[in-house]
Design a protein around this motif. Structure first.
Motif, mmCIF file in Angstrom:
data_model
loop_
_atom_site.group_PDB
_atom_site.id
_atom_site.type_symbol
_atom_site.label_atom_id
_atom_site.label_comp_id
_atom_site.label_asym_id
_atom_site.label_seq_id
_atom_site.Cartn_x
_atom_site.Cartn_y
_atom_site.Cartn_z
ATOM 1 N N PRO A 116 3.187 28.380 69.101
ATOM 2 C CA PRO A 116 2.576 27.238 69.786
ATOM 3 C C PRO A 116 2.124 27.627 71.194
ATOM 4 O O PRO A 116 2.719 28.520 71.810
ATOM 5 N N PRO A 117 1.070 26.993 71.686
ATOM 6 C CA PRO A 117 0.382 25.862 71.066
ATOM 7 C C PRO A 117 -0.732 26.261 70.102
ATOM 8 O O PRO A 117 -1.407 25.390 69.556
ATOM 9 N N LEU A 118 -0.947 27.566 69.874
ATOM 10 C CA LEU A 118 -2.065 28.002 69.044
ATOM 11 C C LEU A 118 -1.765 27.878 67.555
ATOM 12 O O LEU A 118 -2.559 27.332 66.787
ATOM 13 N N ASP A 119 -0.635 28.441 67.116
ATOM 14 C CA ASP A 119 -0.248 28.415 65.703
ATOM 15 C C ASP A 119 -1.414 28.835 64.807
ATOM 16 O O ASP A 119 -1.784 28.143 63.862
ATOM 17 N N ARG A 120 -1.984 29.995 65.114
ATOM 18 C CA ARG A 120 -3.085 30.512 64.297
ATOM 19 C C ARG A 120 -2.775 31.952 63.889
ATOM 20 O O ARG A 120 -1.934 32.620 64.497
ATOM 21 N N PRO A 121 -3.459 32.458 62.855
ATOM 22 C CA PRO A 121 -3.228 33.843 62.434
ATOM 23 C C PRO A 121 -3.559 34.840 63.554
ATOM 24 O O PRO A 121 -4.525 34.656 64.306
ATOM 25 N N ILE A 122 -2.746 35.877 63.642
ATOM 26 C CA ILE A 122 -3.025 36.989 64.538
ATOM 27 C C ILE A 122 -3.992 37.922 63.822
ATOM 28 O O ILE A 122 -3.773 38.287 62.659
ATOM 29 N N LYS A 250 14.171 31.235 88.961
ATOM 30 C CA LYS A 250 15.371 30.595 88.439
ATOM 31 C C LYS A 250 15.771 31.047 87.044
ATOM 32 O O LYS A 250 16.917 31.428 86.821
ATOM 33 N N ARG A 251 14.848 31.007 86.094
ATOM 34 C CA ARG A 251 15.281 31.157 84.716
ATOM 35 C C ARG A 251 14.123 31.531 83.810
ATOM 36 O O ARG A 251 12.956 31.312 84.130
ATOM 37 N N MET A 252 14.480 32.084 82.667
ATOM 38 C CA MET A 252 13.556 32.242 81.551
ATOM 39 C C MET A 252 14.306 31.815 80.304
ATOM 40 O O MET A 252 15.370 32.360 79.996
ATOM 41 N N GLU A 253 13.769 30.828 79.603
ATOM 42 C CA GLU A 253 14.419 30.332 78.396
ATOM 43 C C GLU A 253 13.516 30.554 77.203
ATOM 44 O O GLU A 253 12.347 30.160 77.202
ATOM 45 N N LEU A 254 14.060 31.193 76.166
ATOM 46 C CA LEU A 254 13.331 31.422 74.934
ATOM 47 C C LEU A 254 13.997 30.661 73.797
ATOM 48 O O LEU A 254 15.233 30.614 73.711
ATOM 49 N N VAL A 255 13.174 30.054 72.957
ATOM 50 C CA VAL A 255 13.650 29.294 71.809
ATOM 51 C C VAL A 255 12.952 29.823 70.564
ATOM 52 O O VAL A 255 11.987 30.585 70.649
ATOM 53 N N ARG A 256 13.426 29.427 69.403
ATOM 54 C CA ARG A 256 12.821 29.935 68.170
ATOM 55 C C ARG A 256 11.345 29.533 68.076
ATOM 56 O O ARG A 256 10.969 28.409 68.420
ATOM 57 N N ASN A 257 10.543 30.468 67.599
ATOM 58 C CA ASN A 257 9.108 30.255 67.425
ATOM 59 C C ASN A 257 8.873 29.677 66.028
ATOM 60 O O ASN A 257 9.087 30.362 65.024
ATOM 61 N N PRO A 258 8.435 28.427 65.922
ATOM 62 C CA PRO A 258 8.275 27.815 64.597
ATOM 63 C C PRO A 258 7.156 28.446 63.772
ATOM 64 O O PRO A 258 7.110 28.245 62.549
ATOM 65 N N SER A 259 6.284 29.213 64.409
ATOM 66 C CA SER A 259 5.184 29.847 63.678
ATOM 67 C C SER A 259 5.561 31.218 63.118
ATOM 68 O O SER A 259 4.771 31.832 62.393
ATOM 69 N N TYR A 260 6.768 31.689 63.455
ATOM 70 C CA TYR A 260 7.218 33.018 63.021
ATOM 71 C C TYR A 260 7.742 32.958 61.596
ATOM 72 O O TYR A 260 8.568 32.104 61.254
ATOM 73 N N ASP A 261 7.272 33.878 60.770
ATOM 74 C CA ASP A 261 7.717 33.969 59.384
ATOM 75 C C ASP A 261 8.591 35.215 59.233
ATOM 76 O O ASP A 261 8.082 36.340 59.296
ATOM 77 N N PRO A 262 9.906 35.060 59.035
ATOM 78 C CA PRO A 262 10.777 36.228 58.924
ATOM 79 C C PRO A 262 10.406 37.164 57.784
ATOM 80 O O PRO A 262 10.764 38.341 57.797
ATOM 81 N N ALA A 263 9.664 36.645 56.791
ATOM 82 C CA ALA A 263 9.252 37.497 55.679
ATOM 83 C C ALA A 263 8.274 38.582 56.124
ATOM 84 O O ALA A 263 8.090 39.579 55.424
#
Length: 614
Positions: A116-122, A250-263
């Motif tokens: 996000p916010p793109l959620d398009r093919p690389i 102050k900080r850098m916070e990373l969260v799971r990327n919903p567009s990532y496919d573990p396969a």
């Protein structure tokens, strides 16, 4: 040489026994979930504000390659030689080069997408755009030299003689072809570096100054900057506010990327146990380590201070764990081959034989801080071999120096007129020596002086805050330097030998070939130097022979060149291969070291949320 930003610590109990990878507290079976919390000593210390095009700091590389970005190829992010093997990442496989080693064709995996916010093919065009950013002068890509002039057309693109890079083709969205100007056996390693990760032009086009894209990095990996989904990218550059998950103060916070496919990925490369990673800045290291001990942090990018290390080494009941892992960084004493008495190879060999490396390591903090270096290249750079037990051209008992052998070598020198094993020439008295004016360098000069005194060599040591400026200036004619260190950019000797020993890298100012291997009378005239510049050893042809090779043949070529340097040229006294010391909190159920970046392997770390405290 990558910017490591390492803070050195002198450790109490330096000579005590230590098993470098022993766990003080047993780790549990890793499970998914929780947030991995990492302490950062304020500020983050990034060299280009976290913009992957120019960023050259090891801690940023660890974040990129483990969590945020994917490149055509990468590593498995584990410790040791296994962590130095190139594996596919965005690419379906590792291609065999064609055109006599000058053409590489990659196919991108299906299903890889920007977060996000793109959620398009690389696409292959996104990889191509990353190289265009590397070649854009205004963005100051700090390791552009790995691609210019190796990739055909990169040189002209950088100088705005061409609108595209001739040597990069994208015949379709999933295919990218690189044409090189010459065969390069380490090209896959060069493609593993973060600047080559795909970058979406629709977002990055607005970042036209060095470091600007660091606040807008779009994920291609399993995690993304928190708040990425809120980035307004399609209403013009002025509408784009920095992604909220990264505040450099102050900080850098990373969260799971919903567009990532573990396969599309491999668990051997990225296990992705945790739901998020929080990098939090603190004003003092003391507060960081208190929070690790109490279960409020899991680890830190900052090494634990001496008191913390001493306490953990002496008390096995403490819950947190000390970890020590190889950094692939060599520390060395350099001898200027043009200056007496080091213009005599027998003197150079004699001081190698006499050096008490064990005492130097004690000043550094003992086995937890470093391994004894017996040659130039750290073993992990050449597939794990040879280590110190396999190759030591100047051996001594417990690495304490062999004075008898050193004197035998000194007897062969013209500086020892009466052949009694001691230099009796004026050139050996009060040899000008530069080092840094802080520990451990200001401490090891006594060890070095004590080791050389029985050979008739005495030192005139200058401890300086600006150590590098004079040592890197050829006209200063400095015979001996005690503060040199060099770390890899990627696990191949190409990132060591050509920089440190090639005549083509010799500069009058900013020179890292302190020993002046390959220098000539022309170098002497151009740089306004003094000394003996006639018939200096030259290894350029050996470097050229190694460059196009691949696989085991390449590794052996670099190993043979390392041996030639140590036995025939003898420019250095390598004394330590540095180790990274980490304190790992009691909430961590799995820990791993990333051999590529030198940071914790965040992609393989796991936590027990039930033990975490706020």
């Amino acid at each position: 040489m990558r910017r490591w930003g390492i803070v050195l610590v002198v450790v109490a109990l330096a000579t005590g026994a230590f098993a470098p990878n022993a766990r003080v507290a047993p780790l549990q079976e890793p499970r998914r979930g929780g947030t991995l919390r990492i302490g950062v000593l304020d500020p983050f210390g990034f060299t280009d504000a976290f913009d992957p095009t120019g960023e050259y700091h090891y801690s940023a590389w660890g974040i990129y390659s483990n969590l945020l970005l994917r490149t055509l190829v990468t590593y498995e992010h584990v410790e040791g030689p296994e962590g130095a093997v190139v594996v596919p990442d965005l690419a379906t496989d590792l291609p065999e080069p064609t055109d006599d080693g000058k053409t590489y064709t990659f196919e991108l995996k299906e299903g890889v997408r920007f977060g996000p916010p793109l959620d398009r093919p690389i696409t292959s065009h996104d990889v191509e755009y990353a190289f265009e950013r590397i070649g854009t002068q205004e963005l100051s890509a700090q390791y552009r030299f790995y691609y210019d002039p190796l990739i055909a057309g990169m040189h002209d693109f950088i100088r705005e003689r061409s609108d595209d890079i001739e040597g990069i083709e994208t015949p379709d969205d999933r295919t990218i072809v690189f044409h090189l100007t010459r065969p390069s056996g380490d090209f896959l390693n060069r493609l593993s570096m973060p600047a080559t990760a795909p970058i979406p032009e629709e977002v990055a086009r607005c970042s036209k100054k060095p470091g600007a894209y660091g606040r807008f990095v779009i994920a291609s990996g399993p995690y993304m900057l928190e708040g990425s989904e809120d980035l307004v990218w399609d209403q013009g550059c002025r509408a784009m506010d920095p992604i909220s998950g990264f505040d450099p103060d102050k900080r850098m916070e990373l969260v799971r990327n919903p567009s990532y496919d573990p396969a599309t990925d491999s668990p051997e490369v990225r296990a992705n146990y945790v739901d998020g990673v929080l990098f939090q800045t603190y004003e003092t290291g003391r507060r960081i380590f208190r929070r690790i001990e109490s279960g409020r942090l899991e680890s830190s990018t900052y090494p634990p201070p001496s008191k913390v290390i001493a306490r953990y080494r002496s008390n096995p009941q403490l819950d947190a764990t000390l970890r020590s892992s190889p950094l692939d960084r060599t520390w060395y004493l350099s001898m200027n081959l043009t200056q007496p008495p080091f213009d005599d190879v027998h003197v150079r060999k004699a001081v190698n034989l006499a050096m008490d490396k064990a005492a130097i390591r004690d000043e550094w903090g003992g086995r937890i801080r470093a391994d004894i270096a017996t040659h130039i290249l750290p073993p992990n750079v050449t597939a794990g071999h040879p280590d110190a037990s396999e190759y030591d051209p100047y051996p001594s008992r417990d690495h304490g120096g062999d004075l008898k052998a050193a004197r035998e070598e000194m007897r062969q020198s013209d500086y020892d007129a009466d052949h009694d094993g001691r230099c009796d020439a004026r050139a050996c008295r009060r040899v000008l020596t530069f080092t840094r004016n802080y520990a451990p360098y200001s401490e090891i000069d006594d060890v070095v002086a004590r080791s050389l005194r029985p050979l008739g060599i005495t030192l005139d040591v200058e401890e300086r805050a600006d150590f590098y400026t004079p040592v890197m200036t050829v006209s200063r004619n400095i015979p001996f330097a005690l503060g040199g260190g060099w770390a890899k950019d990627y696990p191949d000797a190409q990132t060591y030998v050509p920089w440190l020993f090639s005549s083509q890298r010799l500069l009058c100012h900013g020179n890292v070939n302190y020993s002046l291997v390959g220098a000539t009378l022309e170098t002497k005239r151009e740089c306004g130097a003094e000394g003996s510049f006639r018939d200096l050893p030259n290894v350029d042809y050996r470097i050229r022979a190694c460059r196009p090779l691949r696989g085991n043949e390449r590794t052996q070529c670099w190993v043979d060149l390392d041996k030639h340097l140590m036995e025939n040229v003898v420019p250095w006294i390598p004394y330590l291969w540095e180790r990274a010391v980490r304190l790992v909190g009691p909430t961590v159920t799995k820990y791993e070291h990333d051999q590529f970046s030198g940071s914790p392997a965040y992609a393989h770390m796991a936590v027990d949320p039930s033990r975490q405290r706020d």
